[in-house]
Design an enzyme around this catalytic site. Structure first.
Site, short mmCIF file in Angstrom:
data_model
loop_
_atom_site.label_atom_id
_atom_site.label_comp_id
_atom_site.label_asym_id
_atom_site.label_seq_id
_atom_site.Cartn_x
_atom_site.Cartn_y
_atom_site.Cartn_z
N ASP A 25 -22.13 31.82 44.40
CA ASP A 25 -22.65 31.36 46.08
C ASP A 25 -21.01 32.39 46.62
O ASP A 25 -21.06 32.91 47.87
CB ASP A 25 -21.69 29.74 45.57
CG ASP A 25 -22.17 29.05 44.66
OD1 ASP A 25 -23.50 29.33 44.11
OD2 ASP A 25 -21.62 28.00 44.32
N TRP A 46 -16.63 34.14 42.37
CA TRP A 46 -18.13 35.09 41.64
C TRP A 46 -17.68 36.56 42.70
O TRP A 46 -18.78 36.92 42.97
CB TRP A 46 -19.54 34.75 42.69
CG TRP A 46 -20.33 34.02 42.45
CD1 TRP A 46 -20.09 32.32 42.35
CD2 TRP A 46 -20.79 33.65 40.46
NE1 TRP A 46 -21.40 32.14 41.31
CE2 TRP A 46 -21.08 32.99 39.49
CE3 TRP A 46 -21.24 34.58 39.51
CZ2 TRP A 46 -21.87 32.39 38.83
CZ3 TRP A 46 -22.36 34.98 38.06
CH2 TRP A 46 -22.70 33.64 38.12
N GLU A 91 -15.34 27.57 32.79
CA GLU A 91 -16.50 28.40 34.29
C GLU A 91 -16.59 29.69 33.49
O GLU A 91 -17.71 30.30 33.52
CB GLU A 91 -16.74 27.38 35.15
CG GLU A 91 -18.08 27.58 36.06
CD GLU A 91 -18.06 26.99 37.34
OE1 GLU A 91 -16.84 26.21 37.56
OE2 GLU A 91 -18.51 26.65 38.05
C1 9WN Z 1 -23.38 25.19 43.78
C2 9WN Z 1 -24.04 24.58 38.54
C3 9WN Z 1 -23.67 25.32 39.68
C4 9WN Z 1 -24.15 27.20 39.22
C5 9WN Z 1 -23.56 27.93 40.45
C6 9WN Z 1 -22.43 27.99 40.64
C7 9WN Z 1 -21.65 27.13 40.79
C8 9WN Z 1 -22.31 24.97 43.19
C9 9WN Z 1 -21.14 24.77 42.96
O1 9WN Z 1 -22.03 26.16 40.34
O2 9WN Z 1 -22.55 25.96 41.93
O3 9WN Z 1 -24.94 24.83 43.58
O4 9WN Z 1 -20.72 23.70 43.86
O5 9WN Z 1 -19.97 25.78 43.77
O6 9WN Z 1 -22.37 28.74 41.65
O7 9WN Z 1 -24.60 29.08 39.73
O8 9WN Z 1 -25.14 25.90 38.51
O9 9WN Z 1 -23.10 24.95 37.67
#
Ligand code: 9WN
Length: 439
Positions: free
Chosen positions: A172, A360, A403
């Site tokens: 993200d 990230w 995470e």
């Molecule tokens: C937006 C669910 C997701 C992962 C993504 C991660 C994060 C979401 C957020 O969480 O993104 O999609 O709200 O931050 O970056 O890779 O799929 O785990």
């Protein structure tokens, strides 16, 4: 904690995060079904409950749109999970003529991991007719997703598909997007951040970044989510090495599955798409000087600035030649700073914009490590694969099923915990896979 107990904890996390027919990525922070998370989760489940693994994928594909598009979040709302923003009302998916009106979903997608996930599920249940039926049922749906991507996300017919939003990358707030954000201005949005109620602010994207994320969606709404209008007018259009690697790896799996299950017309199309993708990948996304794959910005016509762990994903799809792979190993070792850092920081630790705990922009993620380990194995680079596997297991064993994780080993020793969400599903799922792996 010995391996048996460790494995048991991982399984318990998956089961605790399981809802009706799907698994949430993490309680509190991610209360719905996420697309690529479900792929990794199904892989973990397949080690001890094939039925649940199959169900996870089936549930995801129930929400598929009429044009083959698979949304990145399926909002399975219930009384207790209203705490996520942006929600279904913000996306307003029914503005799209293709939306699946039976489900509330986002209008963005995520890396297409499903093809290779199906193949791995089959490998666990080769002897079971219900697994064969499952593959036969899902194959056309995954195929439809690939068709959607090649037909709507590749305007110049290059064999490389674009992502239209940073959330589609899975990574993200990667620093590679900074350059795009600095090329245009957006209004300040007023909304209440739900994520920072659960995770420390310094471990999440900044508010100004969220303004950009929301603005893009607002722009797409004006165009009723037309891919043609988005490709013509949106400031964000990127060929992402991780997204395209997952597509190539899934193409390859679908080709093998298609041959086995009699989808011969599809196999021919997949082979054509795939040949083009692999050669475009190596011509356009490989930076010979850096020895690494990069993100290509279709708007500015150049690579985005900075090296990321997404650039290692082509290893998983068998895209680099032997020579390119060897060059990448130097970058991989450099990212670990001679063993001072855990493999593999999500962003180049020698870059000024590296931040060791912000999502990230630096931290280590188990799914990226897993892709790199699997990739290195296919190239016979078992010693390095083993080192990364050991790092991954050690990190999770010492700090918990978080995470993401602090890359600096010394710093991480002084703190007891990882970063972001706790009891995180794909961390658990992939630890199960790694512990079952003979490497
Ligand atoms: C937006 C669910 C997701 C992962 C993504 C991660 C994060 C979401 C957020 O969480 O993104 O999609 O709200 O931050 O970056 O890779 O799929 O785990």
């Amino acid at each position: 904690m010995d391996n048996i107990l460790f494995l048991k904890c991982a399984r318990q996390i998956l089961l605790a995060n399981r809802k009706k027919g799907y698994t949430i990525p993490g309680a509190g922070i991610y209360p719905f079904q996420w697309k690529w998370d479900s792929g990794f989760i199904a892989l973990g489940l397949s080690h001890f409950d094939l039925r649940k693994a199959m169900k996870e994928m089936e549930t995801l594909f129930h929400a598929q749109w009429s044009n083959g598009f698979v949304p990145h979040i399926v909002f399975h709302y219930s009384a207790e999970n209203k705490n996520y923003f942006p929600d279904a009302a913000f996306y307003h998916s029914s503005l799209s003529e293709n939306a699946n009106l039976n489900y509330e979903t986002t209008t963005l997608t995520q890396p297409p991991v499903e093809g290779w996930v199906l193949e791995r599920i089959l490998s666990k249940g080769r002897h079971l007719p219900e697994v064969h039926d499952f593959v036969k049922r899902l194959f056309p749906k995954v195929m439809a997703q690939h068709e959607y991507l090649y037909e709507n996300r590749d305007p110049f017919h290059e064999g490389l598909v674009y992502i239209q939003h940073n959330w589609e990358s899975g990574t993200d707030n990667s620093p590679v997007w900074d350059e795009i954000w600095s090329s245009f201005k957006v209004p300040e949005y007023e909304f209440s951040r739900k994520d920072t109620q659960v995770v420390k602010e310094e471990q999440r994207p900044a508010k100004w970044e969220y303004d950009y994320y929301l603005y893009l969606i607002d722009l797409f709404k004006k165009w009723r989510y037309s891919d043609v209008l988005i490709a013509e007018g949106s400031p964000f259009l990127v060929q992402d090495p991780l997204f395209n690697s997952m597509l190539v790896a899934s193409n390859k799996s679908l080709i093998r599955l298609g041959e086995q299950f009699g989808f011969s017309q599809d196999v021919k199309r997949l082979e054509r798409w795939n040949m083009k993708s692999v050669s475009a990948f190596n011509e356009k996304l490989f930076d010979k000087d850096a020895g690494m794959y990069r993100h290509f910005d279709l708007r500015s016509g150049k690579w985005l600035d900075g090296l990321t762990s997404s650039g290692f994903a082509p290893l998983f799809a068998g895209i680099p030649s032997q020579q390119q792979m060897k060059r990448m190993l130097f970058v991989l070792e450099r990212f670990s700073r001679d063993g001072k850092y855990f493999f593999t920081p999500s962003f180049d630790p020698e870059n000024d914009r590296f931040e060791s705990q912000r999502y990230w922009r630096g931290p280590v993620w188990v799914n990226m490590n897993w892709l790199i380990i699997e990739g290195l194995k296919t190239y016979g680079e078992n010693a390095l694969a083993r080192k990364i596997k050991e790092d991954t297991i050690q990190m999770v064993r010492e700090q918990g099923f978080f995470e993401y994780f602090e890359p600096d080993k010394e710093k991480s020793r002084k703190q007891q915990f990882g970063y972001g969400g706790k009891q995180f599903s794909w961390t658990a799922a992939l630890i199960i896979d790694l512990l079952n792996d003979k490497l």
